[in-house]
Design a protein around this motif. Structure first.
Motif, PDB file in Angstrom:
ATOM      1  N   ALA A  73       1.877 -34.897  -3.824  1.00 47.64           N
ATOM      2  CA  ALA A  73       1.723 -36.272  -3.333  1.00 47.64           C
ATOM      3  C   ALA A  73       2.788 -37.209  -3.892  1.00 47.64           C
ATOM      4  N   SER A  74       3.268 -36.921  -5.103  1.00 47.13           N
ATOM      5  CA  SER A  74       4.268 -37.823  -5.690  1.00 47.13           C
ATOM      6  C   SER A  74       5.528 -37.847  -4.839  1.00 47.13           C
ATOM      7  N   ILE A  75       6.019 -36.667  -4.478  1.00 51.24           N
ATOM      8  CA  ILE A  75       7.204 -36.608  -3.617  1.00 51.24           C
ATOM      9  C   ILE A  75       6.867 -37.186  -2.242  1.00 51.24           C
ATOM     10  N   PHE A  95      -4.569 -50.437 -12.023  1.00 54.86           N
ATOM     11  CA  PHE A  95      -5.650 -49.521 -12.392  1.00 54.86           C
ATOM     12  C   PHE A  95      -5.611 -48.297 -11.474  1.00 54.86           C
ATOM     13  N   THR A  96      -4.665 -47.395 -11.750  1.00 58.46           N
ATOM     14  CA  THR A  96      -4.482 -46.177 -10.948  1.00 58.46           C
ATOM     15  C   THR A  96      -3.714 -45.181 -11.795  1.00 58.46           C
ATOM     16  N   PHE A  97      -3.591 -43.970 -11.261  1.00 60.73           N
ATOM     17  CA  PHE A  97      -2.779 -42.970 -11.945  1.00 60.73           C
ATOM     18  C   PHE A  97      -1.315 -43.416 -11.910  1.00 60.73           C
ATOM     19  N   ILE A  98      -0.614 -43.092 -12.976  1.00 62.28           N
ATOM     20  CA  ILE A  98       0.748 -43.599 -13.161  1.00 62.28           C
ATOM     21  C   ILE A  98       1.701 -43.242 -12.010  1.00 62.28           C
ATOM     22  N   ALA A  99       1.403 -42.150 -11.294  1.00 64.55           N
ATOM     23  CA  ALA A  99       2.285 -41.736 -10.193  1.00 64.55           C
ATOM     24  C   ALA A  99       2.381 -42.801  -9.106  1.00 64.55           C
ATOM     25  N   SER A 100       1.321 -43.588  -8.920  1.00 62.39           N
ATOM     26  CA  SER A 100       1.379 -44.641  -7.888  1.00 62.39           C
ATOM     27  C   SER A 100       2.562 -45.564  -8.169  1.00 62.39           C
ATOM     28  N   ALA A 101       2.771 -45.891  -9.439  1.00 62.82           N
ATOM     29  CA  ALA A 101       3.863 -46.794  -9.822  1.00 62.82           C
ATOM     30  C   ALA A 101       5.194 -46.057  -9.939  1.00 62.82           C
ATOM     31  N   ALA A 141      -1.788 -49.618  -1.683  1.00 64.36           N
ATOM     32  CA  ALA A 141      -3.163 -49.688  -2.184  1.00 64.36           C
ATOM     33  C   ALA A 141      -3.631 -48.278  -2.527  1.00 64.36           C
ATOM     34  N   VAL A 142      -4.717 -48.205  -3.269  1.00 61.30           N
ATOM     35  CA  VAL A 142      -5.250 -46.915  -3.725  1.00 61.30           C
ATOM     36  C   VAL A 142      -6.745 -46.903  -3.412  1.00 61.30           C
ATOM     37  N   HIS A 143      -7.247 -45.795  -2.878  1.00 59.08           N
ATOM     38  CA  HIS A 143      -8.709 -45.657  -2.733  1.00 59.08           C
ATOM     39  C   HIS A 143      -9.198 -45.033  -4.044  1.00 59.08           C
ATOM     40  N   TYR A 167      -1.236 -46.416   1.748  1.00 62.71           N
ATOM     41  CA  TYR A 167      -2.280 -46.041   0.786  1.00 62.71           C
ATOM     42  C   TYR A 167      -1.906 -44.783   0.024  1.00 62.71           C
ATOM     43  N   ASP A 168      -2.065 -44.863  -1.281  1.00 60.52           N
ATOM     44  CA  ASP A 168      -2.072 -43.680  -2.124  1.00 60.52           C
ATOM     45  C   ASP A 168      -3.515 -43.182  -2.071  1.00 60.52           C
ATOM     46  N   SER A 169      -3.725 -42.124  -1.273  1.00 64.43           N
ATOM     47  CA  SER A 169      -5.081 -41.634  -1.024  1.00 64.43           C
ATOM     48  C   SER A 169      -5.306 -40.307  -1.724  1.00 64.43           C
ATOM     49  N   ALA A 170      -4.676 -40.186  -2.885  1.00 64.91           N
ATOM     50  CA  ALA A 170      -4.752 -38.940  -3.648  1.00 64.91           C
ATOM     51  C   ALA A 170      -6.185 -38.517  -3.949  1.00 64.91           C
ATOM     52  N   HIS A 171      -7.108 -39.516  -3.995  1.00 62.70           N
ATOM     53  CA  HIS A 171      -8.488 -39.182  -4.373  1.00 62.70           C
ATOM     54  C   HIS A 171      -9.425 -39.110  -3.179  1.00 62.70           C
ATOM     55  N   ALA A 172      -8.932 -39.385  -1.984  1.00 60.22           N
ATOM     56  CA  ALA A 172      -9.902 -39.869  -0.992  1.00 60.22           C
ATOM     57  C   ALA A 172     -10.108 -39.019   0.250  1.00 60.22           C
ATOM     58  N   LEU A 191      -2.070 -38.022   0.750  1.00 58.69           N
ATOM     59  CA  LEU A 191      -3.146 -37.269   0.095  1.00 58.69           C
ATOM     60  C   LEU A 191      -2.554 -36.342  -0.958  1.00 58.69           C
ATOM     61  N   SER A 192      -3.359 -36.015  -1.972  1.00 56.25           N
ATOM     62  CA  SER A 192      -2.910 -35.036  -2.978  1.00 56.25           C
ATOM     63  C   SER A 192      -3.844 -33.833  -2.990  1.00 56.25           C
ATOM     64  N   PHE A 193      -3.236 -32.671  -3.136  1.00 55.66           N
ATOM     65  CA  PHE A 193      -4.011 -31.437  -3.285  1.00 55.66           C
ATOM     66  C   PHE A 193      -3.647 -30.740  -4.589  1.00 55.66           C
ATOM     67  N   PHE A 202      -3.182 -25.563  -5.159  1.00 53.08           N
ATOM     68  CA  PHE A 202      -2.434 -25.410  -6.417  1.00 53.08           C
ATOM     69  C   PHE A 202      -1.716 -26.728  -6.696  1.00 53.08           C
ATOM     70  N   GLU A 203      -0.577 -26.935  -6.021  1.00 55.75           N
ATOM     71  CA  GLU A 203       0.088 -28.232  -5.946  1.00 55.75           C
ATOM     72  C   GLU A 203       0.243 -28.498  -4.461  1.00 55.75           C
ATOM     73  N   GLY A 204       0.122 -29.744  -4.060  1.00 55.40           N
ATOM     74  CA  GLY A 204       0.330 -30.042  -2.649  1.00 55.40           C
ATOM     75  C   GLY A 204       0.017 -31.481  -2.338  1.00 55.40           C
ATOM     76  N   GLY A 205       0.473 -31.898  -1.184  1.00 56.36           N
ATOM     77  CA  GLY A 205       0.192 -33.248  -0.727  1.00 56.36           C
ATOM     78  C   GLY A 205       0.411 -33.305   0.769  1.00 56.36           C
TER      79      GLY A 205
HETATM   80  C1  LIG Z   1      -2.968 -37.108  -8.610  1.00 56.29           C
HETATM   81  C2  LIG Z   1      -2.497 -38.446  -8.170  1.00 56.29           C
HETATM   82  C3  LIG Z   1      -1.207 -38.636  -7.661  1.00 56.29           C
HETATM   83  C4  LIG Z   1      -0.166 -37.574  -7.707  1.00 56.29           C
HETATM   84  O1  LIG Z   1      -0.463 -36.486  -6.905  1.00 56.29           O
HETATM   85  P1  LIG Z   1       0.390 -35.135  -7.121  1.00 56.29           P
HETATM   86  O2  LIG Z   1       0.011 -34.325  -5.919  1.00 56.29           O
HETATM   87  O3  LIG Z   1      -0.104 -34.531  -8.391  1.00 56.29           O
HETATM   88  O4  LIG Z   1       1.821 -35.490  -7.172  1.00 56.29           O
HETATM   89  C5  LIG Z   1      -0.853 -39.884  -7.172  1.00 56.29           C
HETATM   90  N1  LIG Z   1      -1.722 -40.901  -7.211  1.00 56.29           N
HETATM   91  C6  LIG Z   1      -2.970 -40.779  -7.707  1.00 56.29           C
HETATM   92  C7  LIG Z   1      -3.876 -41.969  -7.671  1.00 56.29           C
HETATM   93  C8  LIG Z   1      -3.387 -39.553  -8.228  1.00 56.29           C
HETATM   94  O5  LIG Z   1      -4.598 -39.433  -8.764  1.00 56.29           O
END
Ligand SMILES: *Cc1c(COP(=O)(O)O)cnc(C)c1O
Length: 402
Positions: A73-75, A95-101, A141-143, A167-172, A191-193, A202-205
């Motif tokens: 998801a980061s890429i 208030f989110t995971f650092i990857a959003s920033a 925005a982040v869910h 939207y950073d929907s990594a959780h949603a 989305l993040s997987f 494993f890793e994915g988005g």
């Molecule tokens: C896990 C996460 C990411 C990063 O996802 P990756 O697939 O690990 O790169 C980005 N944003 C949030 C909010 C996350 O929880």
């Protein structure tokens, strides 16, 4: 359960660590068969049948027309930022995971942090409005925790200021906002997987969107700028999903209803088990939403509980319950942003800080049993009850990041 808490000299309640974020692997045999088939085909990556199928199923689950599966998801967020032409400043909750920033900064964009609505943990559109400047080009925005963000108010804010909204929907994935699946909000969602997310490859988005032009641009960029005929049409990078990842992702996704029901069951068990514990409250989603419950979060009210959040974390760690404090301390209190508050956090963010200081994510997912959850609830109850007797020296904060 041991008669005594481990911090009072008893045996740990769990022999093996009970982790937050232990991967869900619902049908390992099916994953292996799919991987074997991919090896037989000698088609390991590069839009093989598994990643194609994964894209179709994700688009279906997200209720959108286009999906581009990626390596993470980061890429995905970085490519989105480029494809959408974001530059200057982008407003993002702290208030989110650092990857959003980080994904924004990595693309040369200045993340500007705004505060949250403490009742939901999600971005507060009114506070976001106050950090918009003439350099702002978008809102990310982040869910949070899979609880849908206030999409209607964000749509209005973005329209009012002529901003892109993503939207950073990594959780949603799997969550629904007023009956509408997460995935189709804003201009696109990512989305993040990752292995610790409840649906994993494993890793994915993946990027999901109804915007054909944006999907096309992202598809080019994630494959060295090459089109279907391998002709190079623009600059690009490599963010393709492998067939191995898609084998895991597809199998995981096929089991999403099961995984949501497991998490929802754990949520209900925690709710019942923690109901009478003073100073401990379970974060609840908006009743109008359906959520995947992939994060089960409690808040510790230090005054009412008679113990602070970090001490509860330490006392649980002594029992081999390894929790997390997502998303303490907040991006704006993290390197490198903390060095330049005038640039990244022009207004104070008291609600992000307050919530970050109170939350604990508890173990859930298919590796956790109902009996485990009941034990964790009993432990939390005992920790609060016996708080005055716990020696300070027994409480050293454990390490751990995600
Ligand atoms: C896990 C996460 C990411 C990063 O996802 P990756 O697939 O690990 O790169 C980005 N944003 C949030 C909010 C996350 O929880």
């Amino acid at each position: 359960m041991a008669a005594d808490l481990a911090v009072l000299g008893g045996d740990p309640a769990f022999r093996q660590p009970l982790h937050v974020g232990r991967p869900n692997i619902p049908e390992p045999g099916k994953v292996l068969r799919r991987i074997e088939a991919a090896m037989d085909r000698r088609w390991l990556t590069h839009f093989g049948p598994l990643s194609r199928q994964f894209e179709e199923k994700i688009a279906e689950a997200a209720g959108v027309r286009y999906c581009v599966a990626m390596c993470n998801a980061s890429i995905g967020l970085q490519i989105l930022a480029r494809a959408a032409g974001l530059r200057g400043e982008v407003v993002v909750p702290s208030f989110t995971f650092i990857a959003s920033a980080h994904t924004l900064l990595w693309e040369g964009i200045t993340p500007v942090f705004c505060d949250i609505d403490e009742s939901t943990g999600n971005i507060d559109p009114d506070h976001a409005r106050h950090v918009i400047t003439d350099r702002t080009t978008g809102i990310l925005a982040v869910h949070l925790w899979g609880h849908p963000a206030p999409t209607e108010r964000l749509d209005d804010l973005a329209a009012e200021h002529g901003l892109a909204l993503f939207y950073d929907s990594a959780h949603a994935i799997g969550s629904k906002h007023h009956g509408r699946p997460v995935g189709g909000f804003g201009g696109a969602e990512v989305l993040s997987f990752h292995a610790t997310k409840f649906i994993n490859s494993f890793e994915g988005g993946a990027l999901v969107t109804d915007d054909e032009g944006l999907a096309e641009q992202v598809r080019l960029m994630h494959n060295y700028g090459r089109g279907t005929g391998a002709e190079v049409r623009s600059v690009g990078t490599n963010a393709k999903m492998t067939e191995v990842a898609a084998a895991m992702g597809l199998t995981s996704l096929e089991n999403m209803p099961y995984l949501i029901s497991v998490n929802s069951g754990h949520y209900r068990t925690y709710r019942a088990g923690l109901a009478g514990v003073p100073g401990i409250s379970l974060r609840a989603p908006d009743p109008a939403d359906e959520v995947n419950h992939q994060y089960i979060v409690i808040e510790v009210d230090q005054e009412a509980a008679g113990i602070d959040r970090d001490s509860v974390v330490a006392a649980l760690a002594a029992e081999n319950v390894l929790t997390r404090t997502h998303f303490h301390p907040g991006c704006h209190r993290t390197e490198p942003y903390v060095r330049d508050p005038a640039r990244h956090a022009p207004l104070p963010l008291p609600r992000s800080e307050a919530l970050g200081d109170r939350v604990i994510s508890l173990p859930t997912g298919m590796e956790v049993t109902t009996a485990d959850v009941t034990t964790v609830c009993r432990l939390i109850g005992r920790i609060v009850e016996l708080a005055p007797k716990i020696p300070r020296a027994a409480l050293s904060r454990p390490t751990g990041v995600i």
